[in-house]
Design a protein around this motif. Structure first.
Motif, PDB file in Angstrom:
ATOM      1  N   VAL A  30       0.800  -1.236   0.000  1.00 45.28           N
ATOM      2  CA  VAL A  30       0.000   0.000   0.000  1.00 45.28           C
ATOM      3  C   VAL A  30       0.828   1.280   0.000  1.00 45.28           C
ATOM      4  N   GLY A  31       2.129   1.202   0.006  1.00 42.87           N
ATOM      5  CA  GLY A  31       2.950   2.399   0.130  1.00 42.87           C
ATOM      6  C   GLY A  31       3.110   2.797   1.587  1.00 42.87           C
ATOM      7  N   GLY A  32       3.960   3.783   1.839  1.00 45.29           N
ATOM      8  CA  GLY A  32       4.171   4.241   3.211  1.00 45.29           C
ATOM      9  C   GLY A  32       5.377   3.632   3.885  1.00 45.29           C
ATOM     10  N   GLY A  33       6.205   2.906   3.128  1.00 44.48           N
ATOM     11  CA  GLY A  33       7.384   2.282   3.703  1.00 44.48           C
ATOM     12  C   GLY A  33       8.391   3.271   4.245  1.00 44.48           C
ATOM     13  N   GLY A  34       8.332   4.506   3.738  1.00 45.40           N
ATOM     14  CA  GLY A  34       9.241   5.535   4.228  1.00 45.40           C
ATOM     15  C   GLY A  34       9.061   5.830   5.701  1.00 45.40           C
ATOM     16  N   LEU A  35       7.875   5.513   6.249  1.00 44.43           N
ATOM     17  CA  LEU A  35       7.621   5.679   7.675  1.00 44.43           C
ATOM     18  C   LEU A  35       8.541   4.801   8.510  1.00 44.43           C
ATOM     19  N   ILE A  36       8.949   3.673   7.950  1.00 44.88           N
ATOM     20  CA  ILE A  36       9.832   2.745   8.653  1.00 44.88           C
ATOM     21  C   ILE A  36      11.283   3.034   8.309  1.00 44.88           C
ATOM     22  N   GLN A  37      11.542   3.229   7.034  1.00 47.13           N
ATOM     23  CA  GLN A  37      12.908   3.301   6.530  1.00 47.13           C
ATOM     24  C   GLN A  37      13.612   4.607   6.870  1.00 47.13           C
ATOM     25  N   LEU A  38      12.926   5.727   6.687  1.00 49.79           N
ATOM     26  CA  LEU A  38      13.561   7.025   6.913  1.00 49.79           C
ATOM     27  C   LEU A  38      13.939   7.244   8.379  1.00 49.79           C
ATOM     28  N   PRO A  39      13.041   6.946   9.344  1.00 49.67           N
ATOM     29  CA  PRO A  39      13.442   7.080  10.748  1.00 49.67           C
ATOM     30  C   PRO A  39      14.634   6.199  11.114  1.00 49.67           C
ATOM     31  N   ALA A  40      14.707   4.995  10.524  1.00 51.55           N
ATOM     32  CA  ALA A  40      15.843   4.111  10.796  1.00 51.55           C
ATOM     33  C   ALA A  40      17.144   4.732  10.295  1.00 51.55           C
ATOM     34  N   LEU A  41      17.092   5.344   9.125  1.00 49.32           N
ATOM     35  CA  LEU A  41      18.288   6.002   8.580  1.00 49.32           C
ATOM     36  C   LEU A  41      18.706   7.200   9.440  1.00 49.32           C
ATOM     37  N   LEU A  42      17.729   7.917   9.968  1.00 52.48           N
ATOM     38  CA  LEU A  42      18.041   9.083  10.787  1.00 52.48           C
ATOM     39  C   LEU A  42      18.667   8.701  12.127  1.00 52.48           C
ATOM     40  N   MET A  43      18.597   7.403  12.474  1.00 55.89           N
ATOM     41  CA  MET A  43      19.238   6.917  13.691  1.00 55.89           C
ATOM     42  C   MET A  43      20.726   6.644  13.494  1.00 55.89           C
ATOM     43  N   VAL A  44      21.186   6.665  12.247  1.00 55.41           N
ATOM     44  CA  VAL A  44      22.612   6.451  11.965  1.00 55.41           C
ATOM     45  C   VAL A  44      23.397   7.651  12.489  1.00 55.41           C
ATOM     46  N   PRO A  45      24.347   7.436  13.399  1.00 57.21           N
ATOM     47  CA  PRO A  45      25.104   8.562  13.965  1.00 57.21           C
ATOM     48  C   PRO A  45      25.849   9.356  12.883  1.00 57.21           C
ATOM     49  N   GLY A  46      25.684  10.658  12.916  1.00 53.91           N
ATOM     50  CA  GLY A  46      26.414  11.526  12.004  1.00 53.91           C
ATOM     51  C   GLY A  46      25.762  11.766  10.664  1.00 53.91           C
ATOM     52  N   ILE A  47      24.667  11.061  10.366  1.00 51.32           N
ATOM     53  CA  ILE A  47      24.022  11.238   9.059  1.00 51.32           C
ATOM     54  C   ILE A  47      23.242  12.556   9.043  1.00 51.32           C
ATOM     55  N   THR A  48      23.307  13.265   7.927  1.00 50.60           N
ATOM     56  CA  THR A  48      22.555  14.516   7.802  1.00 50.60           C
ATOM     57  C   THR A  48      21.164  14.213   7.231  1.00 50.60           C
ATOM     58  N   PRO A  49      20.178  15.093   7.453  1.00 52.14           N
ATOM     59  CA  PRO A  49      18.841  14.867   6.900  1.00 52.14           C
ATOM     60  C   PRO A  49      18.841  14.680   5.380  1.00 52.14           C
ATOM     61  N   VAL A  50      19.656  15.447   4.675  1.00 50.93           N
ATOM     62  CA  VAL A  50      19.707  15.324   3.216  1.00 50.93           C
ATOM     63  C   VAL A  50      20.300  13.973   2.814  1.00 50.93           C
ATOM     64  N   GLN A  51      21.348  13.504   3.520  1.00 48.67           N
ATOM     65  CA  GLN A  51      21.909  12.182   3.255  1.00 48.67           C
ATOM     66  C   GLN A  51      20.870  11.094   3.504  1.00 48.67           C
ATOM     67  N   ALA A  52      20.094  11.246   4.579  1.00 49.25           N
ATOM     68  CA  ALA A  52      19.060  10.263   4.892  1.00 49.25           C
ATOM     69  C   ALA A  52      17.981  10.233   3.803  1.00 49.25           C
ATOM     70  N   LEU A  53      17.546  11.406   3.354  1.00 50.32           N
ATOM     71  CA  LEU A  53      16.534  11.480   2.298  1.00 50.32           C
ATOM     72  C   LEU A  53      17.030  10.831   1.010  1.00 50.32           C
ATOM     73  N   ALA A  54      18.268  11.162   0.627  1.00 52.74           N
ATOM     74  CA  ALA A  54      18.828  10.633  -0.617  1.00 52.74           C
ATOM     75  C   ALA A  54      19.017   9.122  -0.538  1.00 52.74           C
ATOM     76  N   THR A  55      19.549   8.620   0.577  1.00 53.94           N
ATOM     77  CA  THR A  55      19.786   7.190   0.744  1.00 53.94           C
ATOM     78  C   THR A  55      18.477   6.429   0.840  1.00 53.94           C
ATOM     79  N   ASN A  56      17.464   7.052   1.445  1.00 52.92           N
ATOM     80  CA  ASN A  56      16.135   6.459   1.496  1.00 52.92           C
ATOM     81  C   ASN A  56      15.581   6.255   0.091  1.00 52.92           C
ATOM     82  N   LYS A  57      15.757   7.258  -0.778  1.00 52.20           N
ATOM     83  CA  LYS A  57      15.285   7.138  -2.163  1.00 52.20           C
ATOM     84  C   LYS A  57      16.048   6.044  -2.912  1.00 52.20           C
ATOM     85  N   MET A  58      17.337   5.922  -2.619  1.00 53.00           N
ATOM     86  CA  MET A  58      18.150   4.894  -3.263  1.00 53.00           C
ATOM     87  C   MET A  58      17.630   3.505  -2.915  1.00 53.00           C
TER      88      MET A  58
END
Length: 264
Positions: A30-58
């Motif tokens: 149904v879509g909405g996977g970013g709700l799980i994936q993006l917060p997990a990426l933002l938990m990576v120490p030192g990652i910037t919001p833009v890096q998280a957004l870009a890596t999430n899209k990848m």
């Protein structure tokens, strides 16, 4: 700032991979996977919001591509609608990604929250909606409406992202008259294009963490394959139930974000 996998602890990498698999499954249905994936990426120490957004899209583009191929092979979606819609959505997503670098997401969250609540109420109290395909329009009006949906939701995906697949599905069900299964199949093709459009902006800017993005992509592919097969096997009723659950979670998440912003 994170520059490579060697800077990330193993436990964090495992968490991101598990989140990527779960996100791929949810996105495929149904879509909405970013709700799980993006917060997990933002938990990576030192990652910037833009890096998280870009890596999430990848990561997401691997999952949505896998889902799109699986749906195409088994559900045979109408490509005359899906492909032009995807091309327009790609352009919209690129534009949204450009604006995302200069406009705060807090501007849009209240509007999106109200829209999600309306969607949830509408879907919950219309149990027969999306069970069968009953197209509302034909000819140019059908394709014009599909293109408008692609442009608006593609722009949203580039700008913010969470719930893009869900918005695509409910728009195609309510505005075009597709079943939940038919809408899901076409939504994967369009969502694949919106991810590509956002990446077209993020990659040249050097925001993407390639190693982490590829690991995330592999997990997304596995989840996307499993989710799309389950959706095709179980049909529109199953998709509707999962859709309502995901929209409810989206409402809670965005409601919390709006509340936090209001008390700052």
């Amino acid at each position: 700032m994170v520059s490579g996998l060697e800077e990330i602890q193993l436990a964090t990498i495992v968490l991101v991979i598990v989140a990527g698999f779960a996100a791929g499954w949810v996105d495929a249905v149904v879509g909405g996977g970013g709700l799980i994936q993006l917060p997990a990426l933002l938990m990576v120490p030192g990652i910037t919001p833009v890096q998280a957004l870009a890596t999430n899209k990848m990561g997401s583009i691997f999952g949505t591509t896998t889902s799109a191929v699986t749906y195409f092979r088994r559900a045979r979606p109408d490509l005359k609608t899906a492909v032009p819609m995807a091309v327009i959505a790609l352009a919209g997503s690129f534009g949204g990604a450009i604006l995302a670098s200069s406009l705060p997401a807090s501007v849009f969250r209240p509007v999106i929250l109200v829209a999600l609540i309306a969607v949830a109420i509408f879907t919950a109290f219309r149990p027969t909606i999306g069970t069968l395909t009953k197209l509302r329009y034909t000819g140019h009006r059908h394709y014009g409406t599909a293109g408008a949906i692609g442009l608006v939701i593609g722009f949203y995906d580039g700008l913010l992202g969470p719930g893009t697949g869900s918005f695509l599905i409910i728009a195609m069900v309510t505005l075009l008259g597709y079943s939940f299964l038919g809408a899901s199949a076409k939504a994967k093709i369009v969502n694949m294009a919106t991810n590509l459009g956002a990446l077209a902006f993020f990659v040249p800017n050097g925001s993407l963490l390639w190693g982490l993005g590829l690991l995330l992509g592999g997990a997304n592919m596995a989840g996307g394959y499993l989710g799309s097969r389950m959706a095709i096997t179980r049909g529109s009723t199953f998709i509707r139930v999962v859709f309502l659950v995901v929209v409810a979670v989206l409402i809670v998440k965005l409601g919390h974000d709006v509340w936090v912003e209001s008390i700052r």
